[in-house]
Structure formats: C-alpha cells, structure tokens
Motif scaffolding. Structure first.
Motif, PDB file in Angstrom:
ATOM      1  N   LEU A   2       1.347  -3.537   9.947  1.00  0.00           N
ATOM      2  CA  LEU A   2       1.877  -4.551   9.036  1.00  0.00           C
ATOM      3  C   LEU A   2       0.857  -4.892   7.956  1.00  0.00           C
ATOM      4  N   ILE A   3      -0.413  -5.011   8.336  1.00  0.00           N
ATOM      5  CA  ILE A   3      -1.473  -5.307   7.358  1.00  0.00           C
ATOM      6  C   ILE A   3      -1.629  -4.158   6.377  1.00  0.00           C
ATOM      7  N   VAL A   4      -1.656  -2.931   6.896  1.00  0.00           N
ATOM      8  CA  VAL A   4      -1.797  -1.762   6.020  1.00  0.00           C
ATOM      9  C   VAL A   4      -0.607  -1.674   5.076  1.00  0.00           C
ATOM     10  N   TRP A   5       0.594  -1.905   5.602  1.00  0.00           N
ATOM     11  CA  TRP A   5       1.806  -1.866   4.769  1.00  0.00           C
ATOM     12  C   TRP A   5       1.738  -2.922   3.673  1.00  0.00           C
ATOM     13  N   PHE A   6       1.297  -4.108   4.011  1.00  0.00           N
ATOM     14  CA  PHE A   6       1.236  -5.195   3.035  1.00  0.00           C
ATOM     15  C   PHE A   6       0.255  -4.867   1.907  1.00  0.00           C
ATOM     16  N   VAL A   7      -0.918  -4.364   2.263  1.00  0.00           N
ATOM     17  CA  VAL A   7      -1.918  -4.015   1.250  1.00  0.00           C
ATOM     18  C   VAL A   7      -1.399  -2.889   0.357  1.00  0.00           C
ATOM     19  N   ALA A   8      -0.861  -1.832   0.972  1.00  0.00           N
ATOM     20  CA  ALA A   8      -0.360  -0.695   0.205  1.00  0.00           C
ATOM     21  C   ALA A   8       0.803  -1.096  -0.691  1.00  0.00           C
ATOM     22  N   SER A   9       1.697  -1.928  -0.179  1.00  0.00           N
ATOM     23  CA  SER A   9       2.864  -2.344  -0.958  1.00  0.00           C
ATOM     24  C   SER A   9       2.480  -3.264  -2.105  1.00  0.00           C
ATOM     25  N   THR A  10       1.404  -4.007  -1.934  1.00  0.00           N
ATOM     26  CA  THR A  10       0.912  -4.845  -3.027  1.00  0.00           C
ATOM     27  C   THR A  10       0.299  -3.992  -4.125  1.00  0.00           C
ATOM     28  N   VAL A  11      -0.475  -2.991  -3.721  1.00  0.00           N
ATOM     29  CA  VAL A  11      -1.160  -2.126  -4.686  1.00  0.00           C
ATOM     30  C   VAL A  11      -0.167  -1.272  -5.466  1.00  0.00           C
ATOM     31  N   ASN A  12       0.815  -0.672  -4.780  1.00  0.00           N
ATOM     32  CA  ASN A  12       1.742   0.228  -5.475  1.00  0.00           C
ATOM     33  C   ASN A  12       2.923  -0.491  -6.123  1.00  0.00           C
ATOM     34  N   GLY A  13       2.977  -1.816  -5.985  1.00  0.00           N
ATOM     35  CA  GLY A  13       4.019  -2.580  -6.660  1.00  0.00           C
ATOM     36  C   GLY A  13       5.337  -2.676  -5.924  1.00  0.00           C
ATOM     37  N   HIS A  14       5.385  -2.151  -4.692  1.00  0.00           N
ATOM     38  CA  HIS A  14       6.637  -2.164  -3.936  1.00  0.00           C
ATOM     39  C   HIS A  14       7.131  -3.592  -3.674  1.00  0.00           C
ATOM     40  N   LEU A  15       6.221  -4.491  -3.358  1.00  0.00           N
ATOM     41  CA  LEU A  15       6.618  -5.873  -3.075  1.00  0.00           C
ATOM     42  C   LEU A  15       7.256  -6.518  -4.296  1.00  0.00           C
ATOM     43  N   ARG A  16       6.581  -6.406  -5.422  1.00  0.00           N
ATOM     44  CA  ARG A  16       7.080  -7.031  -6.653  1.00  0.00           C
ATOM     45  C   ARG A  16       8.355  -6.351  -7.135  1.00  0.00           C
TER      46      ARG A  16
END
Length: 293
Positions: A146-160
């Motif tokens: 979950l932590i790795v997913w959150f960091v990666a998704s923040t960096v690649n813009g997936h969350l936004r």
C-alpha cells in the motif's frame, strides 16, 4: 484496486493487438499485481482475525475492560437454557439468538462454544498463536504494498488523474446513483464518480485506519508510538474501530462483487487479469438523409 493505464506505450500495444477500437489496455501490470496481493492479504487477515477475536469475543469503548466495567457494546457467546446451550450475539445490549452460526456451532452432536464457527476462521481449530502469525504476516504485505502503491501513484500522477474526484464528477454523482440503481452501467476508460469515491474511501480511509488501529493494539508499538492509544481513545476502542473497519471492508467486497456480476463479469475479470477491457462502442452520428431531386 483497479487503475487506468494511460501511457502511450499501452495505447500502442492496444492498437497493434486488435483492430477492435473498443478493446483497450486499461490495467497495468503493477495495478493487477497489487490488486491480487491486497485481495489475498485481506482474505487471510479476515479469517485469522476472526480466530483472534474468538479469544475475547467482546468489543468495548474506553481504555479499560473487565467484569467491573460496563462498556461492552458487542459480544458473541453461549448460555445455557431450558432447550440446552444457545448461542447469542449482543449489540448495544440487544441480544439475538444466533445458535448454529455465532456463539454455539459445530457438527450435530459436537457443537462447541465459540464466537465465529470453524469454517470462518484460519486455522479452523482454536490456535491463537498460529492465527496471530498469519494475521501479522499478511498485514505487513498489505502495508508495504500500500505504501509503495501510494508513493508510485503520487509520482506518476495516477492519484490526481484517475482517483481524485473533479467538479464534473460531483455534478454527475446524482445521475451515477440513478444509473447504478437501475443497473445501467457505462463501460469507459475512466472511473465513474461512485467508483472514485468507493476506491478512495477504501484506499485512503479504511485501509490506513485499519493499519493504524492494528499498530495501536500492538504492545510492542506502544514504546515507538505511545500517542496512538490516547489518540484513538485507548486500546479497547482501537480494537472496536479495527473490527468495525473489517465489517465495512467486507461490505465493500460484497458490493464490489455484485457490481462486477451486474456490469459483466467476463469483461471485468479479463481487465484485472490480463489488463484488457472492452469499452462501450462510440456513439454513431446520424447519417444524412438523401433527398430526391
């Protein structure tokens, strides 16, 4: 959880794989991997957690618990009656007979007093030590991914890009609710508003809260994070919140499966296994009417 793959390379693969423009490469490998890791982890955490709960099948509100306190809000147990032992579930002082499922269960003639039945726990027999080992093992897998997913998704813009609800999404919310109530689904590359809200609630509220309350219940973490217990209202309150989050996650899972069945299970499963997803055909413009001379 699902995520929308928007890279140009994925689009190129989609174009070369099929001439069918409705078939798109929607789920990346990382999305599919984390989805199944979370599903497996939550499965083993749920069943081992029910085994752990069986060791003390009561929930309390407050920092302390015991016979001298009257702060039980939920309990599962068994009691003797004129008809023999009966199982019960008590919620806020209201007692329900749950014989055969909760409190008193087992094969005919071999019933025993246990909160959750053997078929719902890992291990099926009472073994608190093994249940704790299994529970913590998968809890760390879930937390790490979950932590790795959150960091990666923040960096690649997936969350936004894919999960954050926009103003247009909120405007479409009433219509999305009506469409889902009518089992009318739109198969598109992007998530609809209800999906964004549901996935966001699980990823950013329920799972973090489950992890935090789990840490608060761990005696070894009290010296590292001594403020957690006070912040959550005590270890017993943290345990109650932990159990409540588990119930909400089970409810999400049930709704999630029902939506998959209603929206088209083959398409949904293909998407989360292979990455390929079939969208609705594009709207066709009306052909111009030919007029005779």
């Amino acid at each position: 959880m699902e995520s929308v793959a928007r890279s140009q390379s994925a689009a190129d693969r989609g174009a070369s794989a099929s001439n069918d423009k409705t078939l798109i490469y929607r789920q990346s490998r990382w999305t599919r991997l984390t989805h199944w890791l979370w599903a497996i982890s939550l499965f083993f955490m749920l069943l081992s957690g029910l085994q752990i709960f069986n060791a003390r099948p009561q929930l309390y509100i407050g920092k302390e618990s015991g016979f001298e306190y009257n702060n039980i809000i939920f309990a599962i147990g068994a009691e003797n009656s004129d008809a023999g032992p009966r199982g019960y579930t008590e919620i806020f002082g209201k007692r329900f007979d749950t014989t055969g499922v909760l409190g008193w269960s087992g094969p005919a003639g071999q019933e025993t007093s246990r909160a959750f039945p053997s078929w719902a726990t890992i291990p099926s027999y009472y073994d608190l030590g093994t249940a704790r080992v299994i529970h913590f093992f998968f809890a760390w897998i879930l937390t790490t991914t979950l932590i790795v997913w959150f960091v990666a998704s923040t960096v690649n813009g997936h969350l936004r890009r894919d999960l954050a609800p926009r103003l247009d999404d909120l405007k479409r919310l009433p219509q999305d609710i009506v469409d889902h109530a009518k089992l009318k689904f739109h198969h598109a590359r992007e998530y609809n508003t209800l999906q964004k809200m549901a996935y966001g609630g699980v990823l950013f509220v329920l799972l973090p809260l489950m992890i935090i309350t789990g840490l608060a219940m761990s005696p070894s973490m009290n010296s590292v994070l001594p403020f957690l217990n006070d912040l959550l209202g005590g270890r017993q309150t943290a345990r109650t919140i932990h159990f409540t989050v588990m119930v909400l996650l089970v409810a999400f899972f049930v709704v999630h499966i029902l939506m998959i069945l209603a929206a088209g299970p083959i398409n949904e499963l293909r998407s989360i296994i292979t990455g390929w997803y079939r969208t609705d055909p594009p709207a066709q413009d009306d052909k111009p009417v030919e007029r005779s001379a």
